[in-house]
Design a protein around this motif. Structure first.
Motif, short mmCIF file in Angstrom:
data_model
loop_
_atom_site.label_atom_id
_atom_site.label_comp_id
_atom_site.label_asym_id
_atom_site.label_seq_id
_atom_site.Cartn_x
_atom_site.Cartn_y
_atom_site.Cartn_z
N TYR A 29 0.87 -1.19 0.00
CA TYR A 29 0.00 0.00 0.00
C TYR A 29 0.90 1.23 0.00
N VAL A 89 4.36 -5.01 1.55
CA VAL A 89 3.91 -6.04 2.50
C VAL A 89 4.32 -7.44 2.04
N PRO A 126 1.19 -15.83 10.99
CA PRO A 126 0.89 -14.94 12.12
C PRO A 126 0.22 -13.64 11.71
N ASN A 127 -0.29 -12.92 12.70
CA ASN A 127 -0.87 -11.60 12.45
C ASN A 127 0.12 -10.71 11.74
N GLY A 128 -0.37 -9.99 10.74
CA GLY A 128 0.49 -9.03 10.05
C GLY A 128 1.39 -9.64 9.01
N ALA A 129 1.27 -10.95 8.76
CA ALA A 129 2.15 -11.61 7.78
C ALA A 129 1.85 -11.16 6.35
N LYS A 185 -1.47 -11.92 4.85
CA LYS A 185 -2.46 -12.83 4.26
C LYS A 185 -3.61 -12.05 3.63
N THR A 186 -4.15 -11.10 4.40
CA THR A 186 -5.25 -10.29 3.88
C THR A 186 -4.78 -9.49 2.67
N THR A 187 -3.57 -8.98 2.75
CA THR A 187 -3.03 -8.18 1.64
C THR A 187 -2.94 -9.02 0.37
N GLU A 201 -12.77 -10.31 5.57
CA GLU A 201 -12.68 -10.43 7.02
C GLU A 201 -13.81 -9.58 7.63
N GLU A 212 -10.39 -15.14 7.12
CA GLU A 212 -10.68 -15.34 8.55
C GLU A 212 -12.09 -15.83 8.82
N GLN A 220 -6.70 -18.02 10.84
CA GLN A 220 -5.88 -18.01 12.06
C GLN A 220 -5.90 -19.36 12.75
P1 ATP Z 1 -4.09 -10.37 10.30
O1 ATP Z 1 -4.23 -11.82 10.53
O2 ATP Z 1 -3.71 -9.62 11.53
O3 ATP Z 1 -5.22 -9.74 9.53
P2 ATP Z 1 -2.54 -10.49 7.87
O4 ATP Z 1 -1.55 -11.59 7.71
O5 ATP Z 1 -3.82 -10.63 7.16
O6 ATP Z 1 -2.78 -10.24 9.41
P3 ATP Z 1 -2.33 -7.94 6.61
O7 ATP Z 1 -3.64 -7.46 7.15
O8 ATP Z 1 -2.23 -8.28 5.19
O9 ATP Z 1 -1.81 -9.17 7.45
O10 ATP Z 1 -1.25 -6.84 6.99
C1 ATP Z 1 0.11 -6.97 6.60
C2 ATP Z 1 0.84 -5.67 6.87
O11 ATP Z 1 0.30 -4.65 6.01
C3 ATP Z 1 0.69 -5.14 8.29
O12 ATP Z 1 1.94 -4.65 8.69
C4 ATP Z 1 -0.32 -4.01 8.15
O13 ATP Z 1 -0.08 -3.02 9.11
C5 ATP Z 1 -0.05 -3.51 6.74
N1 ATP Z 1 -1.24 -2.91 6.15
C6 ATP Z 1 -2.45 -3.50 6.03
N2 ATP Z 1 -3.33 -2.69 5.41
C7 ATP Z 1 -2.67 -1.54 5.14
C8 ATP Z 1 -3.01 -0.30 4.53
N3 ATP Z 1 -4.24 -0.08 4.04
N4 ATP Z 1 -2.06 0.66 4.44
C9 ATP Z 1 -0.81 0.43 4.92
N5 ATP Z 1 -0.41 -0.72 5.49
C10 ATP Z 1 -1.32 -1.69 5.63
#
Ligand code: ATP
Length: 230
Positions: free
Chosen positions: A11, A16, A35-38, A40-42, A83, A155, A187
């Motif tokens: 982003y 990411v 893990p959180n923040g890895a 996955k959602t991105t 999610e 999720e 998760q």
């Molecule tokens: P979770 O299980 O906590 O949802 P995740 O593996 O799905 O974690 P993401 O949500 O993809 O992880 O986030 C990955 C990284 O991207 C994190 O460091 C988050 O802060 C960052 N991030 C997510 N959305 C944005 C955004 N819109 N702008 C900037 N950074 C973002």
């Protein structure tokens, strides 16, 4: 069906994902855990056109998804169950489902009611008054209403009791067998690996491990890091 190669995404100035490779094949359930923040959602957001793919290739049935709009990606047969479900809480189950089928003009509610009979009993209830599990069933059913070839679910277990997670997750192989492959971000690693055929472990934006779900479930690193079994 879906081929992700060397994908970097993020982003704005925040990167990411780095060099992610991932495949989803016909009639497969594939889990994406980590893990959180890895990231996955991105990754799901990058696949459905909501996050920028900076490098690498994403192909669906041989066609590149890079640069396509969200609507174009939906029209190719990819659905995204986000999610937190994002239902319209003031609308009934029936209205939410119909909205899911609006773009493809599908009005047949029978298939999703067969999968989740509880939705059939609650067609006229507003979704905001349903339990978390029923809302998740409705969100998945809404995704299926567009008759996708690939459905990405983010999720599934969020905020749900384990018994409810099991009840929903055990429907996924049936959905895949009937022609909608599933990419499941989860998760609850145990539940995800128990239902998936293959899986990817994402750590700090990179694929750290991948393979048959059963093998990953037995892998020492996965057991220690994600299942709390030493
Ligand atoms: P979770 O299980 O906590 O949802 P995740 O593996 O799905 O974690 P993401 O949500 O993809 O992880 O986030 C990955 C990284 O991207 C994190 O460091 C988050 O802060 C960052 N991030 C997510 N959305 C944005 C955004 N819109 N702008 C900037 N950074 C973002």
């Amino acid at each position: 069906m879906l081929e992700v190669r060397n994908v970097s995404a993020g982003y704005g100035r925040v990167q990411v994902l780095w060099d992610v490779d991932l495949d989803v094949r016909e009639r497969e359930v594939v889990a994406l855990v980590g893990p959180n923040g890895a990231g996955k959602t991105t990754l799901l957001r990058a696949l459905s056109g909501m996050a920028e793919v900076r490098d690498g290739s994403v192909a669906f049935r041989g066609r590149s998804l890079r640069g396509l709009s969200i609507e174009q990606i939906v029209d190719l047969g990819i659905a995204h169950v986000p999610e937190g479900r994002r239902l319209f809480p003031g609308l009934t189950v029936r209205a939410n489902l119909k909205l899911g089928g609006w773009r493809t003009k599908n009005t047949d509610l029978e298939r999703v009611v067969e999968l989740f009979p509880r939705l059939g009993e609650r067609m006229e209830q507003v979704t905001g008054s349903m339990s978390g599990g029923e809302q998740q069933m409705c969100a998945i059913a809404r995704g299926l209403m567009s008759q996708p070839e690939l459905m990405m679910i983010d999720e599934l277990s969020l905020g749900l009791a384990p018994v409810v997670v099991d009840e929903i997750i055990e429907r996924l192989p049936d959905i895949a067998a009937s022609g909608t492959s599933i990419l499941l971000v989860e998760q609850d690693v145990d539940a995800a690996l128990s239902v998936a055929e293959r899986a990817y472990v994402l750590e700090t934006g990179r694929v750290a491990l991948s393979g048959m779900a059963g093998e990953l479930l037995a892998d020492e690193r996965v057991r220690e890091s994600y299942l709390g079994i030493a």
